[in-house]
Design a protein around this motif. Structure first.
Motif, PDB file in Angstrom:
ATOM      1  N   ILE A   2      12.459  40.046  24.521  1.00  0.00           N
ATOM      2  CA  ILE A   2      13.074  39.062  25.249  1.00  0.00           C
ATOM      3  C   ILE A   2      14.442  39.257  25.557  1.00  0.00           C
ATOM      4  N   LEU A   3      14.885  39.456  26.981  1.00  0.00           N
ATOM      5  CA  LEU A   3      16.141  40.100  27.211  1.00  0.00           C
ATOM      6  C   LEU A   3      16.881  38.731  27.960  1.00  0.00           C
ATOM      7  N   SER A   4      18.100  38.503  27.378  1.00  0.00           N
ATOM      8  CA  SER A   4      18.738  37.341  28.198  1.00  0.00           C
ATOM      9  C   SER A   4      19.813  38.236  28.972  1.00  0.00           C
ATOM     10  N   ILE A   5      19.871  37.729  30.314  1.00  0.00           N
ATOM     11  CA  ILE A   5      20.705  38.299  31.323  1.00  0.00           C
ATOM     12  C   ILE A   5      21.668  37.162  31.571  1.00  0.00           C
ATOM     13  N   ILE A   6      22.865  37.394  31.318  1.00  0.00           N
ATOM     14  CA  ILE A   6      24.006  36.573  31.740  1.00  0.00           C
ATOM     15  C   ILE A   6      24.744  36.837  33.079  1.00  0.00           C
ATOM     16  N   GLN A   7      24.552  36.179  34.243  1.00  0.00           N
ATOM     17  CA  GLN A   7      25.186  36.653  35.412  1.00  0.00           C
ATOM     18  C   GLN A   7      26.595  36.161  35.637  1.00  0.00           C
ATOM     19  N   ALA A   8      27.487  37.258  36.205  1.00  0.00           N
ATOM     20  CA  ALA A   8      28.659  36.475  36.141  1.00  0.00           C
ATOM     21  C   ALA A   8      29.424  37.585  37.035  1.00  0.00           C
ATOM     22  N   ARG A   9      30.607  37.110  37.839  1.00  0.00           N
ATOM     23  CA  ARG A   9      31.302  37.807  38.693  1.00  0.00           C
ATOM     24  C   ARG A   9      32.716  37.312  38.771  1.00  0.00           C
ATOM     25  N   THR A  10      33.661  37.688  39.086  1.00  0.00           N
ATOM     26  CA  THR A  10      35.203  37.346  39.297  1.00  0.00           C
ATOM     27  C   THR A  10      35.619  36.973  40.496  1.00  0.00           C
ATOM     28  N   SER A  11      34.525  37.096  41.631  1.00  0.00           N
ATOM     29  CA  SER A  11      34.738  36.742  42.750  1.00  0.00           C
ATOM     30  C   SER A  11      34.301  35.003  43.249  1.00  0.00           C
ATOM     31  N   SER A  12      34.009  34.621  42.335  1.00  0.00           N
ATOM     32  CA  SER A  12      33.605  33.241  42.817  1.00  0.00           C
ATOM     33  C   SER A  12      34.827  32.326  43.703  1.00  0.00           C
ATOM     34  N   THR A  13      34.198  31.675  44.616  1.00  0.00           N
ATOM     35  CA  THR A  13      34.943  31.197  45.645  1.00  0.00           C
ATOM     36  C   THR A  13      35.659  29.876  45.377  1.00  0.00           C
ATOM     37  N   ARG A  14      35.156  29.053  44.289  1.00  0.00           N
ATOM     38  CA  ARG A  14      35.871  27.849  44.050  1.00  0.00           C
ATOM     39  C   ARG A  14      36.801  28.145  42.850  1.00  0.00           C
ATOM     40  N   PRO A  16      38.086  31.625  41.228  1.00  0.00           N
ATOM     41  CA  PRO A  16      38.125  32.902  41.157  1.00  0.00           C
ATOM     42  C   PRO A  16      38.472  33.258  39.736  1.00  0.00           C
ATOM     43  N   GLY A  17      37.871  34.347  39.097  1.00  0.00           N
ATOM     44  CA  GLY A  17      38.110  34.906  37.738  1.00  0.00           C
ATOM     45  C   GLY A  17      38.180  33.782  36.503  1.00  0.00           C
ATOM     46  N   LYS A  18      37.256  32.939  37.030  1.00  0.00           N
ATOM     47  CA  LYS A  18      37.113  31.796  35.831  1.00  0.00           C
ATOM     48  C   LYS A  18      36.348  32.416  34.578  1.00  0.00           C
ATOM     49  N   VAL A  19      35.364  33.320  34.747  1.00  0.00           N
ATOM     50  CA  VAL A  19      34.950  33.587  33.376  1.00  0.00           C
ATOM     51  C   VAL A  19      35.902  34.512  32.586  1.00  0.00           C
ATOM     52  N   LEU A  20      36.926  34.904  33.100  1.00  0.00           N
ATOM     53  CA  LEU A  20      38.153  35.563  32.214  1.00  0.00           C
ATOM     54  C   LEU A  20      39.121  34.609  31.696  1.00  0.00           C
ATOM     55  N   LEU A  21      39.044  33.547  32.066  1.00  0.00           N
ATOM     56  CA  LEU A  21      39.952  32.287  31.606  1.00  0.00           C
ATOM     57  C   LEU A  21      40.093  32.356  30.109  1.00  0.00           C
ATOM     58  N   PRO A  22      41.391  32.208  29.399  1.00  0.00           N
ATOM     59  CA  PRO A  22      41.516  32.043  28.058  1.00  0.00           C
ATOM     60  C   PRO A  22      41.020  30.824  27.344  1.00  0.00           C
ATOM     61  N   MET A  28      36.790  33.233  28.406  1.00  0.00           N
ATOM     62  CA  MET A  28      35.612  32.217  28.453  1.00  0.00           C
ATOM     63  C   MET A  28      34.396  32.705  28.366  1.00  0.00           C
ATOM     64  N   ILE A  29      33.926  33.950  29.115  1.00  0.00           N
ATOM     65  CA  ILE A  29      32.639  34.775  28.802  1.00  0.00           C
ATOM     66  C   ILE A  29      32.371  35.068  27.711  1.00  0.00           C
ATOM     67  N   VAL A  30      33.556  35.489  26.611  1.00  0.00           N
ATOM     68  CA  VAL A  30      33.153  36.082  25.613  1.00  0.00           C
ATOM     69  C   VAL A  30      32.671  34.891  24.565  1.00  0.00           C
ATOM     70  N   GLN A  31      33.342  33.740  24.850  1.00  0.00           N
ATOM     71  CA  GLN A  31      33.066  32.648  24.036  1.00  0.00           C
ATOM     72  C   GLN A  31      31.394  32.276  24.274  1.00  0.00           C
ATOM     73  N   GLU A  32      31.242  32.192  25.502  1.00  0.00           N
ATOM     74  CA  GLU A  32      29.699  31.953  25.831  1.00  0.00           C
ATOM     75  C   GLU A  32      28.880  32.882  25.193  1.00  0.00           C
ATOM     76  N   ASP A  55      35.002  43.362  39.608  1.00  0.00           N
ATOM     77  CA  ASP A  55      34.502  43.034  38.428  1.00  0.00           C
ATOM     78  C   ASP A  55      34.626  44.150  37.591  1.00  0.00           C
ATOM     79  N   ASP A  56      35.643  44.922  37.658  1.00  0.00           N
ATOM     80  CA  ASP A  56      35.904  46.045  36.744  1.00  0.00           C
ATOM     81  C   ASP A  56      36.510  45.524  35.326  1.00  0.00           C
ATOM     82  N   GLU A  57      37.451  44.834  35.429  1.00  0.00           N
ATOM     83  CA  GLU A  57      38.068  44.078  34.196  1.00  0.00           C
ATOM     84  C   GLU A  57      36.871  43.486  33.285  1.00  0.00           C
ATOM     85  N   LEU A  58      36.100  42.463  34.026  1.00  0.00           N
ATOM     86  CA  LEU A  58      35.285  41.775  33.552  1.00  0.00           C
ATOM     87  C   LEU A  58      34.355  42.719  32.557  1.00  0.00           C
TER      88      LEU A  58
END
Length: 251
Positions: A2-14, A16-22, A28-32, A55-58
């Motif tokens: 059973i593999l969980s795949i979390i999809q994420a990118r930093t180029s979201s239009t609404r 941008p970079g939300k997954v890396l917000l502290p 945020m992505i690490v907390q998730e 997405d390199d930093e992500l």
């Protein structure tokens, strides 16, 4: 497996970079990821992002947190999921999006258990759950068929849309909420969503870093003012936009 795949990118239009917000001292992505890692059903978690340089930093952040990263197509997310699942030899794939920092692993495990017990091709939660706890589980065979047959751009961008559109092909199961919490918005698409999540973490995280859906509901009953922070945003706005654009193009 059973593999969980979390999809994420930093180029979201609404947002941008939300997954890396502290958030509470970590991206945020690490907390998730840490919340999801408590699952007792998932064998492995992988972040699936794009090959785009944005997405390199992500990738660096997630790898530093000890989670493997798969990089694939930026817009063809179905293809990204399929190739990631194939690489890791998944039998079942748990789809989680990177904008759900209050994901509850207990509910994730409930969906997985239902999926396995009913021998479904695809299992998902109903929209009676708060937006932001979304969990979907599919067999690799079903994912492979969708990868082969889905042709519309919306079906390639939104991984499980092809399943939902073809119940005559796939055995589909659902997990429903005992009460209707569908108006609650716990996902992060806008800055007001993140402000809401910050407030939730400030209240709950210091006392119980593994807080539950029920803990959040109790908090919102006690602090109704928090509900006003991100009220009024349409659920699944991205999907609705994709479908509307496709409809306009076909006319």
């Amino acid at each position: 497996m059973i593999l969980s795949i979390i999809q994420a990118r930093t180029s979201s239009t609404r947002l941008p970079g939300k997954v890396l917000l502290p958030l509470a001292g970590k991206p945020m992505i690490v907390q998730e990821i840490q919340r999801l890692s408590r699952s007792q059903k998932i064998d492995k978690i992988v972040l699936a992002t794009s090959t785009d340089a944005s997405d390199d930093e992500l990738c660096t952040v997630v790898a530093a947190a000890g989670v493997e990263v798969y990089r694939g197509d930026l817009t063809d997310v179905l293809n990204r999921y399929y190739r990631c699942a194939k690489k890791y030899g998944a039998d079942h794939v748990v789809r989680i999006t990177g904008d759900c920092p209050v994901i509850d692993w207990r509910l994730v495990d409930t969906v997985i258990a239902r999926h396995i017990a009913e021998q479904n091709d695809y299992t998902h939660m109903t929209e009676r759950f708060p937006d932001g706890l979304d969990t979907e589980v599919m067999t690799f065979a079903a994912l492979e068929r969708a990868q082969r047959e889905a042709t519309l751009l919306s079906e390639r961008e939104h991984v499980t849309l092809y399943f939902r559109k073809h119940p005559e092909i796939f055995r589909i199961g659902t997990v429903d909420s005992q009460e209707d919490y569908g108006e609650l918005r716990w996902t992060v698409d806008e800055m007001c969503d993140f402000t809401f999540i910050e407030a939730v973490y400030e209240h709950l995280f210091p006392l119980k870093n593994d807080f539950t859906m029920e803990d959040m509901i109790s908090l919102l009953k006690e602090h109704k003012e928090l509900l006003e922070i991100n009220r009024g945003i349409t659920r699944n706005e991205g999907l609705q936009k994709s479908l509307a654009e496709e409809s306009a193009q076909s006319e």
